[in-house]
Every structure is written in structure tokens, then in C-alpha cells.
Design an enzyme around this catalytic site. Structure first.
Site, mmCIF file in Angstrom:
data_model
loop_
_atom_site.group_PDB
_atom_site.id
_atom_site.type_symbol
_atom_site.label_atom_id
_atom_site.label_comp_id
_atom_site.label_asym_id
_atom_site.label_seq_id
_atom_site.Cartn_x
_atom_site.Cartn_y
_atom_site.Cartn_z
ATOM 1 N N GLY A 1 21.458 33.952 13.771
ATOM 2 C CA GLY A 1 22.689 33.626 13.068
ATOM 3 C C GLY A 1 23.878 33.304 13.959
ATOM 4 N N GLY B 1 24.073 30.712 15.880
ATOM 5 C CA GLY B 1 24.264 29.270 15.951
ATOM 6 C C GLY B 1 23.405 28.574 17.003
ATOM 7 N N LYS B 2 22.273 29.153 17.330
ATOM 8 C CA LYS B 2 21.393 28.543 18.331
ATOM 9 C C LYS B 2 20.956 27.152 17.912
ATOM 10 C CE LYS B 2 18.319 31.852 18.197
ATOM 11 N NZ LYS B 2 18.950 32.878 17.365
ATOM 12 N N THR B 3 20.562 27.018 16.641
ATOM 13 C CA THR B 3 20.051 25.727 16.181
ATOM 14 C C THR B 3 21.148 24.669 16.239
ATOM 15 O OG1 THR B 3 18.525 26.871 14.730
ATOM 16 C CG2 THR B 3 18.894 24.557 14.281
ATOM 17 N N SER B 4 22.349 24.991 15.731
ATOM 18 C CA SER B 4 23.425 23.997 15.746
ATOM 19 C C SER B 4 23.793 23.612 17.176
ATOM 20 C CB SER B 4 24.689 24.512 15.056
ATOM 21 O OG SER B 4 24.436 25.594 14.255
ATOM 22 N N THR C 1 22.691 27.769 5.716
ATOM 23 C CA THR C 1 21.478 28.211 6.383
ATOM 24 C C THR C 1 21.042 29.607 5.956
ATOM 25 O OG1 THR C 1 22.008 26.772 8.217
ATOM 26 C CG2 THR C 1 20.406 28.501 8.631
ATOM 27 N N ASP D 1 11.110 28.726 16.136
ATOM 28 C CA ASP D 1 11.536 29.778 15.220
ATOM 29 C C ASP D 1 10.691 29.730 13.952
ATOM 30 O OD1 ASP D 1 12.862 31.418 13.471
ATOM 31 O OD2 ASP D 1 14.851 30.780 14.115
#
Lengths: 120, 581
Positions: B18, B20-23, B500, B45
Site C-alpha cells: 500500500g 505505492g510500489k506499483t505506481s 486499488t 505480486d
């Protein structure tokens, strides 16, 4: 020197610690095999979960498995099946392989336990 | 502005779920692609939402991203990888071996270990085999939540060591034994990870003490693994531009957390990405991360209203009326599971019940969240390392009486296998659930992917128990029926009012349903809308919450509670009591 082959049921590890509980028979058998190996016997161990090709390549083993999966483990000496459905004791292994047990190596006999197929 | 100078070929983003790794990995990939580089983004993930962030349906092989030349992405789904791996291992023997043998092989490849190993195998193919990604200048790994990431990263060295030292041949490598031939690939993977010229690991954290503590823990562990090229991104840093009480509290809390940053972390090269009121899903939002200065600041407070669900107090009253049982808070990491679990535990104890609060989350700080003692409340943590040590000792002490020295040595060797942790942690989990027959047990479970693996393990374990003779504790045999009994186990799905987290929680609810478990209620945490803030930035973000709150309250949740973002941190007994109204 004779050749000893063990066809194990599908299991995660040969000592069974990956199951829900440890089976002392499996642990002791693994140690007994190490001893047999030290006596100069060529030991080959196959796990159905990991080396199915060894099972498929041996018609006698496939025939036993067709009769019932509980025939595993199958133990063969020089290609001849000598036991099915149990792990023999060190004394029984020694006798079948024509090895001599010195007194100190005698271990408490236990056998006839079906192995636990255990993995995580 | 995200700095790209000197970006090596491989980039990893890691951090508490949560943060913000993906963003950030997508924003970095986008920025590199817009400079003319060829970039591949990879998600390992199990709860990936890469498709959503990049607005492109993805698969297990590189897919070009719509509207961004040079950018491609792929998802590694560990479950699918495990299924493919299982099929690869079993299929050649379907006509050669009896059906019972095939079935027993399949069972062997259905456990949690296989999923982990299959995912890792996919990952190693991309990282260890230079040919696999030869068409790209950069490969960016949007890695799984922290506990999982660490395992992924620590496994290669653990396994390489294991393969080297395991003289007994294919012993307890389990499903991995089939991969032993890939030792060279794993070695290459380890080398690439530790080479600063080839790989940078970006620790992502929010400006809050739990996320920073987690980042420091990761930094320390990676440093021990020989990974030297580490950077830090503080994501979503809020600076108050009004005297609104919530805005001031948020600003102060972030500043205090940054000031108290552990020295090891403070010494890393650092970037700050500011708070963005409009969310981080979609290519436009990603461009805003790359260049936040281009985003206009809203002038006045946003006006938005919707009927809000009630707070947590009513749910707790209903829980308390059962008198005993298990309460599990579930959801993606970082959504506030720990806070909700601790608040529920404190509130139940205050209503006079005997309560035990326990966590399996490797990144949890339950004890810190509860702060001081309350009569009737006990707190414990399932620490994987401790559980492994205790399990190992238990097994060895049982075996010492009956086995000779060489058998013991073999047993000890097998106890070093990666499977041991799964077993040990699972036993601890079963033990904690068992306490629920006496009073309340509140479990703060691990992040989504891991939780599902745990439940999967529970299922496999359950089958195993039915087949095995003797010696299993009753706690274990009763586990799955208890988790499925709505009168005994109450699952609270915890989420945030954002795209998300709601999407992930919905997936979680679906996964639970497949495991035969129905969530009892949903809790939406940290709502800016419910906080009543009139700050322009925060109220704009609050207005963005409405569709997500409505979706949860109207469609997804059998019962729903909404918890506001609290100016006084929900830490310690008094802080947690704010949630109980």
C-alpha cells in the site's frame, strides 16, 4: 557389489519432516541407507513426486503400483523387487544384501509402517 | 520529479503493502520510456493491479502498453505459474503411471511451497537469464508485499547454500528438487541482485513511522544479503497549505516521522514524491508522479456529500454479543488491519471479555499499537523465526531418544529446508485460533497474498490431517471447520476508500468465498471524507472516496463501518478508543 533401489511414494523429503509430523521410521531408514552405502552398496532412491521417470521406466514397479499405490515403497536389489509397502530395518537390509552387521550398528527394529506422504 | 540519472538495468521497488510500489515502478517505467528507453515492468505480486494502473490488459508475457511506445509490462501470477509448473511435472506421466500415482503426484505439487517456488522460478528466468529480457534496456520489478519480497530475495542464497551443502542429494528440497538443475540460473540471479552496477533496489515508504520502520528492516536485511545499491522514496508526502486541523495533524505526523527516520535509512539517496489528491491509477496520474509541479493545486475545499456508514462501535457491540470466537482482520498490507484488530481487541476487553490479540503479519507492530496494559487483554506475535526454532527443537527433542547420531544429523539437515517455516507458522496460527473457544481471539493476518497461501496451506494441511495417523493436535484438525463456521469466526475485510485497496479487497472476498469463508463485515479505514477536513487538497481527495465508499457499503459488504482519518493517531489504548463509537 549389489545395487539397491528404493521407489518412495510422493513425498517432500525423505525424512518426512515436511509433513505434519516427523516419522521416525523415515528418518531411521535414511540413516540406514547411508550405512548401507558405506558398505559399498550402490544406493539409488527415487521419489514419485520428483523422479517419476524412474518409476515409468520400470515395468515391474508400474505393475506393482497398478495393484495399489500402497505397494510403495518398493525396494529392489539388482532389479529384483524384494519388499513392497514397508521400509525394512537395517538388519533386514543387511540380510537381504548379504552384509554383516557389527554389534554396535544394530538398531531397534521397526518396520511395517506405511510412510507418510507429507509436504507443505 | 523522479530522478532517472544512472538508473541501472534492473530496478526493484519494495516496501510495506500500500505504499505505492506499483505506481512508482510504473511512473519510473513511463519516464524512462518517454526518454526513449525500452522498458519492461514485471509484477510478481500475487495481488497485482498492474493492469489497472497501466490501463492495459496484461498477461504472463510482455505486452506493449497502449499509448506509450517502448513500454511493456507483464504479470507473474504465482498461482498460475504453480499450476503450469505442476502440469509440466505431471503431464508426461499421465499415460505411463497408474491414476493413483498421478493423483498422488498432483497432491504433492498443490502446496504453498510449490506456489512460492514456481513464482520464484519465473522471476529467476527473467533476472538470471539475460537472454529473456534482451529486448529491453531496463527491467523494473514491482515486487510483492514486503514479507513475500524478502523471501523471494533471500531464497536464492538460502537455496544455493542448501544445494551446495546437501550431500544426501535431493532430500528436503521438496518440489524444488526438480529445479536443482537450474542452480546456475539461481547463482546468476543472486549475482545480478547484488551487483550495484546492474541492480538498484528502491525502498518505498510513506512518511509514517510504521512504513519507515519496515523500510529500515528491509534495508538491513538486504544489506546483509549483499545488496548494496539501495535508494529510498518517501511517497505521498503531505505539506499543509491551510490551517485545517486534519491537514495540520497530517503534516505534523509526517514531519515527525521523517525526523525520527532510522539513521541507516536517512543515509540512503532519497527522493520525495508529494501528496497527489487525484489518486495514482492511469497514465495521466503516473505522469503527475513523474512531474508533480505540472499539477494545479485546488483553490477551495471540494464540496461533496454522501450518506456515510456508521463507525466501528456498532460492529463491536454485535461481535461482543457472541461472547467468544475468532475475529480476523484481513486485507492488503498498509490498509490498517493492525489498527482495526487492536481497536476491536481493546474495545472487546473494555466490554469485560477475555481477549487475546495475535498477529501473523511479519511487518506488524501490534504491541506498539496497543501501548499499555488492559485487564483481560493479552497480546502475542507469531514470529516466523521463533516458530521455526521452537518447531525444530520440538522435533529434535522427540527424535533424540529414538534415533542414532547419523539419523539425527539427517533430520537436522532436512529441518533447514524452506518448508519448515510454512509448517511452523501454520502450527502457530492453528494454536492461536484454538484459543477462541475460551474467549475472543483477534488475529491481525498477513497481507492478502500470504493470507491466501496460508488458507491454502490450511486446506492442504487439512487433507493431510485426515489421512495421517495419530499425534496431531486437536487445534489443527479443527482449524478449517472453525474458520468456515460463521458463528465461530468473524472475518473483517479492511480496506481504504481508494481504487486499488477496494479492488484488492473485492478480490480477497472472492478468494475467501472459494475457500468457503464468508466475510462478516467490511471496515473502511482512514477516510478523509469522514474526517470532515476542509483543506482544499484533503477535501478533494475526500471527494474521490465517494464512489469507493458507495461500492463497499451498497454492493460488497454485508455490514460496513467507516473509520475517519484521525487527527490524534490511533495508537495506544486512548488512541484506539476513538474508533469505538
Amino acid at each position: 557389489m549389489p545395487k539397491l533401489e528404493i521407489y518412495d511414494p510422493a513425498m517432500c523429503c525423505s525424512t518426512g519432516v515436511c509433513g505434519v509430523d516427523v516419522d521416525p521410521v523415515l528418518v531411521q531408514f535414511a540413516a540406514d541407507l547411508a550405512w548401507v552405502g558405506e558398505q559399498g552398496v550402490a544406493v539409488q532412491r527415487y521419489n514419485l513426486g520428483q523422479e517419476p521417470q524412474a518409476f515409468a521406466a520400470n515395468p515391474a514397479v508400474v505393475k506393482e503400483m497398478e495393484a495399489g499405490i500402497d505397494r510403495l515403497p518398493i525396494i529392489a536389489i539388482d532389479g529384483q523387487i524384494v519388499t513392497t509397502g514397508l521400509y525394512p530395518s537395517r538388519a533386514q537390509l543387511a540380510q537381504k544384501l548379504g552384509l554383516t552387521l557389527s554389534g554396535g550398528e544394530e538398531t531397534p527394529t521397526k518396520s511395517c509402517c506405511s510412510p507418510k506422504s507429507g509436504c507443505c | 520529479m523522479i530522478a532517472l540519472n544512472g538508473t541501472p538495468r534492473h530496478l526493484f521497488f519494495t516496501g510495506k503493502g500500500g505504499v505505492g510500489k506499483t505506481s512508482l515502478s510504473c511512473a519510473t517505467g513511463l519516464a524512462l520510456a518517454e526518454q526513449g528507453r525500452r522498458v519492461l515492468i514485471v509484477s510478481t505480486d500475487p495481488a497485482s493491479n498492474l493492469d489497472e494502473v497501466l490501463e492495459t490488459p496484461l498477461s504472463g508475457s510482455p505486452t506493449a502498453i497502449n499509448g506509450v511506445p517502448g513500454l511493456a509490462a507483464l504479470n507473474i501470477d504465482p498461482e498460475a505459474a504453480a499450476a503450469a509448473y505442476r502440469e509440466r511435472m505431471v503431464a508426461p506421466y499421465r499415460n505411463l503411471l497408474p491414476a493413483a500415482a498421478i493423483q498422488s503426484m498432483e497432491e504433492q505439487f498443490s502446496g504453498a511451497c510449490t506456489v512460492e517456488i514456481a513464482a520464484f522460478d519465473e522471476f529467476a528466468k527473467l533476472l538470471g537469464d539475460a537472454g529473456a529480457t534482451a529486448n529491453f534496456d531496463h527491467v523494473i520489478f514491482d515486487t510483492a508485499p514486503t514479507g513475500h519480497t524478502l523471501r523471494l530475495l533471500t531464497l536464492p542464497s538460502a537455496w544455493s547454500g542448501y544445494i551446495d551443502s546437501n550431500q544426501g542429494g535431493a532430500s528436503c528440497l521438496g518440489p524444488l528438487a526438480g529445479l536443482e538443475k537450474q542452480k546456475a540460473l539461481y547463482a546468476a540471479t543472486v549475482d545480478r541482485l547484488s551487483d550495484p552496477a546492474q541492480t538498484r533496489v528502491v525502498l518505498v515508504a510513506r512518511a509514517d513511522s510504521a512504513a519507515l520502520r519496515e523500510a529500515e528492516r528491509t534495508r538491513h536485511e538486504l544489506a546483509e544479503l549483499g545488496v548494496g545499491n539501495l535508494h529510498l522514496i518517501v511517497n505521498g508526502l503531505f505539506s499543509a497549505r491551510s490551517d485545517d486541523a486534519i491537514a495540520q495533524a497530517m503534516d505534523q505526523r509526517s514531519s515527525a516521522a521523517l525526523l525520527a527516520m532510522p539513521p541507516g535509512l536517512a543515509g540512503l539517496p532519497r527522493q520525495v514524491v508529494p501528496f497527489l489528491p487525484r489518486g495514482t491509477v492511469g497514465l495521466d496520474a503516473l505522469r503527475a508522479i513523474v512531474d508533480p509541479a505540472a499539477i494545479a493545486t485546488p483553490e477551495g475545499p471540494a464540496d461533496a456529500s454522501t450518506p456515510l456508514p456508521a463507525g466501528l462501535g456498532a460492529l463491536i457491540d454485535e461481535l461482543a454479543s457472541a461472547g467468544h470466537g475468532v475475529v480476523m482482520t484481513m486485507g492488503k498490507g498498509g490498509v490498517g488491519k493492525t489498527t482495526v484488530a487492536a481497536a476491536v481487541a481493546v474495545a472487546l476487553a473494555r466490554r469485560g471479555h477475555k481477549v487475546h490479540l495475535s498477529t501473523t503479519d511479519p511487518a506488524a507492530h501490534v504491541a506498539a499499537a496497543v501501548g499499555s496494559e488492559i485487564p483481560g487483554l493479552s497480546v502475542s506475535r507469531i514470529d516466523p523465526a521463533d516458530e521455526v526454532a521452537a518447531y525444530t527443537e520440538e522435533v529434535l527433542s522427540k527424535a533424540r531418544g529414538t534415533l542414532d547420531a547419523s539419523a539425527l544429523a539427517l533430520l537436522e539437515e532436512d529441518l533447514r529446508s524452506p518448508c519448515t517455516e510454512e509448517i511452523a507458522v501454520f502450527r502457530a496460527f492453528a494454536r492461536e485460533v484454538d484459543r477462541g473457544s475460551e474467549g475472543f481471539v483477534v488475529l491481525d493476518t498477513a497481507p492478502t497474498g500470504h493470507t491466501i497461501l496460508l488458507l491454502d496451506a490450511a486446506e492442504a494441511y487439512h487433507r493431510e490431517v485426515l489421512r495421517t495417523r495419530g499425534e496431531m493436535p486437536a487445534a489443527v484438525t479443527q482449524l478449517l471447520p472453525r474458520l468456515r463456521d460463521p458463528a465461530f469466526t468473524h472475518v473483517l475485510v479492511v480496506t481504504l476508500p481508494e481504487a486499488t485497496p477496494v479492488h484488492e479487497a473485492e478480490r480477497l472476498q472472492g478468494d475467501l468465498a472459494r475457500a468457503g469463508i464468508q466475510p462478516w463485515a467490511w471496515v473502511i479505514e482512514q477516510s478523509l471524507l469522514a474526517s470532515g477536513s476542509r483543506d482544499p487538497m484533503l477535501s478533494l481527495r475526500g471527494a474521490y472516496e465517494i464512489p469507493f465508499i458507495r461500492r463497499v457499503a451498497d454492493t460488497l459488504a454485508p455490514r460496513c463501518a467507516l473509520v475517519p482519518w484521525l487527527a490524534a493517531a490511533p495508537v495506544g489504548v486512548d488512541g484506539l478508543r476513538q474508533l469505538d463509537h
